[in-house]
Structure formats: structure tokens, C-alpha cells
Design a protein around this motif. Structure first.
Motif, PDB file in Angstrom:
ATOM      1  N   ILE A  16      -6.515   7.983   2.163  1.00  0.00           N
ATOM      2  CA  ILE A  16      -6.558   6.539   1.893  1.00  0.00           C
ATOM      3  C   ILE A  16      -7.278   5.813   3.015  1.00  0.00           C
ATOM      4  O   ILE A  16      -8.080   4.897   2.769  1.00  0.00           O
ATOM      5  N   ARG A  34       5.459   6.347   4.190  1.00  0.00           N
ATOM      6  CA  ARG A  34       5.379   5.658   2.902  1.00  0.00           C
ATOM      7  C   ARG A  34       4.358   6.318   1.977  1.00  0.00           C
ATOM      8  O   ARG A  34       4.526   6.353   0.759  1.00  0.00           O
ATOM      9  N   LEU A  35       3.297   6.873   2.566  1.00  0.00           N
ATOM     10  CA  LEU A  35       2.233   7.489   1.774  1.00  0.00           C
ATOM     11  C   LEU A  35       2.472   8.966   1.501  1.00  0.00           C
ATOM     12  O   LEU A  35       1.779   9.559   0.676  1.00  0.00           O
ATOM     13  N   LEU A  93      -1.323   1.156   7.051  1.00  0.00           N
ATOM     14  CA  LEU A  93      -0.986   2.406   6.376  1.00  0.00           C
ATOM     15  C   LEU A  93       0.149   3.081   7.130  1.00  0.00           C
ATOM     16  O   LEU A  93       0.013   3.382   8.323  1.00  0.00           O
ATOM     17  N   VAL A 123       0.846  -1.198   0.000  1.00  0.00           N
ATOM     18  CA  VAL A 123       0.000   0.000   0.000  1.00  0.00           C
ATOM     19  C   VAL A 123       0.883   1.250   0.000  1.00  0.00           C
ATOM     20  O   VAL A 123       1.359   1.689   1.041  1.00  0.00           O
ATOM     21  N   THR A 124       1.110   1.806  -1.183  1.00  0.00           N
ATOM     22  CA  THR A 124       1.914   3.026  -1.287  1.00  0.00           C
ATOM     23  C   THR A 124       1.154   4.189  -1.909  1.00  0.00           C
ATOM     24  O   THR A 124       1.608   5.329  -1.841  1.00  0.00           O
ATOM     25  N   THR A 125      -0.005   3.903  -2.523  1.00  0.00           N
ATOM     26  CA  THR A 125      -0.811   4.950  -3.151  1.00  0.00           C
ATOM     27  C   THR A 125      -2.291   4.595  -3.011  1.00  0.00           C
ATOM     28  O   THR A 125      -2.647   3.442  -2.733  1.00  0.00           O
ATOM     29  N   LEU A 126      -3.132   5.587  -3.264  1.00  0.00           N
ATOM     30  CA  LEU A 126      -4.575   5.344  -3.299  1.00  0.00           C
ATOM     31  C   LEU A 126      -4.910   4.334  -4.396  1.00  0.00           C
ATOM     32  O   LEU A 126      -5.748   3.442  -4.199  1.00  0.00           O
ATOM     33  N   GLN A 165      -2.201  12.317   2.741  1.00  0.00           N
ATOM     34  CA  GLN A 165      -2.481  11.125   1.951  1.00  0.00           C
ATOM     35  C   GLN A 165      -2.960   9.970   2.830  1.00  0.00           C
ATOM     36  O   GLN A 165      -3.838   9.199   2.420  1.00  0.00           O
ATOM     37  N   THR A 166      -2.415   9.852   4.021  1.00  0.00           N
ATOM     38  CA  THR A 166      -2.819   8.762   4.915  1.00  0.00           C
ATOM     39  C   THR A 166      -4.283   8.913   5.292  1.00  0.00           C
ATOM     40  O   THR A 166      -5.043   7.933   5.291  1.00  0.00           O
TER      41      THR A 166
END
Length: 367
Positions: free
Chosen positions: A278, A268-269, A264, A244-247, A274-275
Motif C-alpha cells: 500500500i 491494521r493492514l 499506514l 486506511v485498512t485495505t489497498l 500489506q503495508t
């Protein structure tokens, strides 16, 4: 309100319990943190932290963070830190990729915005869903006897959730997990985390030999496709973390039915922005959620706690208290831990009262 100054500090955070060991012989003896202070023209300061677990765990390079922050920071001077989505887009515009470098800057803006509004950060993330979150502890790679003894000690300290590191020699890991499960009371929650250390062949060997043990399988293989091939024959829940690195990747995991839960990681995000996005979409799609990071002390742990406690309790798996892992202090207070549960500090923003003198001299500053 405008951003007036930005400072960045380099803080090495050695582990209390010595080297941290995981699959494929990967070892780290500290978190190598960058801590960022962003101050507005009204005198309010927000704090952010990013701390990789070595160079091997996630796509994050400690020296890269120290090099990248000075490239991005000048573009933030004069911007309104409360325009959080705009700040995130700006960082992506002026510096392509490398989300981990942006994480501490993004977190500091969220802290500053919440402090300026005189509210705890949890309220800006959707509201507080519970007073505390259940913590888990890690049983790192070692001999069978070492891992069983560590698991017993953790449970004796009042914890009910264990993450057992696997991903090495399959037969040895079968023996290790069997010993750990036999050493702790029935009902102890066990996650077997391979940190993407196995091929699908190895992961299926492990899963087949441990069918009689109650656990959740965490990130056995590297890619979504590889993990999906294991999930097809699995009779246990699966959680994905490194995938899990992107939406977009989260949506692909959902489309394929590749996991029941997600871990999450803030850095990383690319930060809290972004966290949170997502996390909210994943909750609506029905995933179980853990929000944490690759490491850190009081600042990063507080951000994890605010994100965890704003996650609906029925969708929350657990949390981790990284500030208890390290020997250094960066603040005069910390996220409160009582027994096996963690809350958030009192006060606006992250609630953390950072002590700059504990951080040393900034390696970068601009105003």
C-alpha cells in the motif's frame, strides 16, 4: 529453508507518562503486546510484534491476538519464510479477516528472511532513502493549560512536530488548539488529530473557527464520505488514518481526492507485506506517507523505522518512537534516536537483539 518452530509471548507495556487520552473519553495505560519468534531449520530467528492501543482505537483486540496466533501458526510450520507473499496469502486463506492477528507473524517472517540474507530489512523494502526520519510527539487530551504546557515542554526538548489530540467538545478543542499554537514557536508543525471523533458538522465548526492557525487536519470523521464532506470546505491539508485498512480503501481515497496524506499502521493492514504494498502504490499516486503502528516496543518501532526510511524522503511526513513510550524493555538495543530524529539499528533484519528472558514464558509454542 523451512519454518521449524514458532513461539508467542504476552508482554504488557505500561506507559512512561501515565494514561494516554484521546477523543470521546478513550483512555489506555499500556500497550498489550504479543511478540512472536519464528525460527527456521537453519537456526535463524525472526521477531514480530503487535500491540493494540486498548480495545477502542483500532479493530484489534489484545485477547483476540493471543487466541488467533495459535490458530494460524500450525499452518506455517514447514513453509519457507522467505516466500513472503505466499505466507501472507496462506494466512488469509486459513484465517479469514482479523489482519491484526497476522501482523506479528508476517513481521517475524520479514525479519527472518532479511537475517537469512544478511541484509538490513530496509534493503528488502526498497532501499534506504535517508539516514534518519523526523519524529513527532503527541499532545494528548487534557485541560487547556495542561496541553499548552506539554506542547512547550516537547518543543523545549528539541521536537518540531506535534500531533494535538482533538475530537472532544468542539468549543473546548478550539480553545485547546489555539492555546497550543500560541505556546510554541512559529513554524512548529501541528497536526490536529480527532481520531474519527467528530461528525462532519462538528469538524466543520472546528475548521471554520481555527482558519487562522497553521495545521494539518487528521481523520476528523469516521467514513471516507464524511471526511470528504469536510474536505470540500477545508483550506488546509488533510491526512486520513483510521480510514486506511485495505489497498481498496486507499484507492478509493485517491479516486475521491479525499486526502493529501495517509497514515499506514502495520497491524491494521495485516503486517509488513500489506503495508509495503500500500505504501508503494500510495507513493506512486502522490500521497504523503507516515508509516507507524498502533503501539509496541523495540521490535515494532524498528519495523516502523525500516518502512519509514525506505519511503522516499520527499513523500515522508514523519515517524514516532513508540519504544520511548513504555517502561519495559524487550531487547538489548533499540532504534537509535538523536534529538528529534530516529534511525535504524545496525545489523541484519530488524537489527533488534531481542532478549527472550525479558519476555517471560511463551503462552504458545509449536515445532
Amino acid at each position: 529453508m523451512k519454518i521449524k518452530s514458532i513461539k508467542a509471548y504476552h508482554v504488557v507495556q505500561p506507559f512512561v507518562d501515565g494514561p494516554y487520552r484521546m477523543s470521546k473519553g478513550r483512555v489506555a495505560d499500556c500497550f498489550d503486546a504479543v511478540i512472536v519468534a519464528i525460527t527456521s531449520d537453519t537456526g535463524v530467528t525472526g521477531w514480530g510484534e503487535m500491540a493494540p492501543l486498548g480495545n477502542f482505537y483500532s479493530a484489534a483486540f489484545p485477547a483476540g491476538t493471543r487466541a488467533g496466533v495459535p490458530e494460524i501458526a500450525p499452518h506455517l510450520i514447514g513453509r519457507d519464510p522467505r516466500g513472503l507473499a505466499g505466507i501472507s496469502r496462506l494466512m488469509d486463506t486459513v484465517f479469514k479477516g482479523h489482519p491484526y492477528i497476522k501482523a506479528a507473524l508476517d513481521m517475524a517472517c520479514w525479519d527472518l528472511a532479511a537475517r537469512a540474507a544478511d541484509v538490513p530489512l530496509v534493503m528488502m523494502l526498497g532501499g534506504r532513502e535517508s539516514e534518519t526520519a523526523e519524529l513527532y510527539r503527541v499532545v494528548t487530551h487534557g485541560t487547556v493549560d495542561q496541553m499548552a504546557a506539554l506542547a512547550k515542554r516537547i518543543v523545549a526538548e528539541g521536537y518540531h512536530r506535534l500531533q494535538v489530540k482533538v475530537g472532544g467538545n468542539v468549543r473546548d478543542d478550539i480553545e485547546r488548539v489555539t492555546a497550543v499554537a500560541g505556546a510554541v514557536p512559529k513554524g512548529t508543525v501541528i497536526f490536529c488529530d480527532a481520531n474519527a471523533g467528530w461528525t462532519p458538522y462538528q469538524a466543520r465548526q472546528f475548521a471554520d473557527a481555527t482558519r487562522g492557525i497553521d495545521y494539518t487536519f487528521e481523520q476528523p470523521c469516521t467514513t471516507i464520505e464524511e471526511n470528504m464532506s469536510v474536505r470540500r470546505m477545508l483550506d488546509k491539508p488533510m491526512v486520513l488514518d483510521e480510514s486506511v485498512t485495505t489497498l481498496g480503501e486507499m484507492l478509493e481515497i485517491h479516486r475521491r481526492g479525499a486526502a493529501d496524506g495517509l497514515t499506514l499502521k502495520i497491524s491494521r493492514l495485516g503486517g509488513v507485506t500489506q503495508t509495503r504494498q500500500i505504501r508503494d502504490v500510495a507513493v506512486d499516486l502522490g500521497f504523503m506517507i507516515t508509516v507507524e503502528d498502533t503501539g509496541g516496543a523495540e521490535i515494532d518501532t524498528a519495523a516502523m523505522a525500516h518502512l519509514s526510511l525506505s519511503t522516499p524522503e520527499e513523500r515522508r511526513l514523519h515517524a514516532i518512537a513508540f519504544h520511548e513510550w513504555v517502561t519495559v524493555r524487550t531487547a538489548s538495543n533499540k532504534p537509535p534516536v538523536t534529538g528529534s530524529r530516529m534511525g535504524i539499528p545496525d545489523g541484519p533484519g530488524l537489527g533488534i537483539d531481542v532478549v527472550p528472558d525479558l519476555l517471560g514464558k511463551p503462552f504458545f509454542e509449536i515445532s
